[in-house]
Design an enzyme around this catalytic site. Sequence first.
Site: not given
Length: 411
Positions: A331, A350
């Site tokens: 992201h 992430c």
Amino acid sequence: MRHVLKRAGLGIAAAVACAGLMAGLAGCTSDGGLDIGMGGKGRSPEDTIRVTPEDGAEGVEPDSRVEVRVPSGRLERVRVVKVEDAQPVEVPGTVSEDGLRWRPARGARLALAAKYSVDAVALDGHGRRSARHTTFTTAVPEHRFIGYFKPENRSTVGTGMIVSFSFNRPIENRAAVERAIRVTSRPPVEVAGHWFGKERLDFRPRAYWKPGTEVTVDLRLRDVEGAPGVYGIQHKKVGFTVGRSQVSLVDAEEHTMEVRRDGRLVTTVPITAGAPKTTTYNGKMVVTELFDVTRMNGATVGFKDKDGKGEYDIKDVPHAMRLTDSGTFLHGNYWAPASAFGTANVSHGCVGLRDVKGGSADSPAGWFFDRTLIGDVVEVVKSADRKVSPDNGLGGWNMDWARWKAGSALR
């Protein structure tokens, strides 16, 4: 009566006969049978052409006996059809060599919650015809199951797409369910299923799909008994197209992501991966969802403070691409210092790409997001974590082909 005669295939002549304009007619019967001499005057259609299940029967089980027979003469034609459906479906069957009995073909099975019509025409020893029309309805099961599947019908996906079914009820008869789902492709390749427990079934080929492949998923789950008393409801055909190949390699040690399109290196992007205490999974992961913006709350994936609140709660994460069911995303990140990208791992697991608040198409995250398809592969290497589980998202590419095929119920 004219409608019955038409369905039985007797045509205009028989309709005229029923009107009393043809000599030798015994009479039009109240149950839809036309008796023309089979066995003598006054004989009822039930005696002339005997149908099982009986006319008007309800709650017939799908494996019940279906039969049409005559005591003498021969059956000329029999048609058993599922009616009152979007498309009438005929039950295949054959008349015995002696002409006295019709039965469904081996393996033919009635549908549940359906209405059937039976139209039969028979000839006696003198060539005189008799016709009969009956109907019956099958049982409606108390419990149904359905398979929710990825990807969406008519979508264009990346070469790493795995066809994944999650069922709303535990499947006990896994072989029957797997057999009822057929995944084929053009050009053709071998596709195998793999069960993860009783509620998930995935399909994939040995290697990533070739760009341009057209994949068809034929679901024939309707009336398949997935567990005792639990039957499938779906009967449909869907498909998707495989687009270009894009495989990206994240190196957690080097803090980089190499993006390859059709095998050619397009660019290398600086990234930040999981911090030492919250490392990123290694292994091959597949993009399953794309969000222009989403909220990420650590409490939902186990990252909580002592007071039970999330260690982070970012309400506007831009350019988010889901990689696992457990919460791993690739992201956009606007809150970490720009110096972290390409030099340090600071995330909660992430993979972060540099972005701005609100998201920008000109940022590394925006650039990658705009060039990503559901089904693209992102592989992480050199992270101080274990390899992602094959059932965490579409992680099945982390199994070799022999192990994958061993998870089929049809082996």
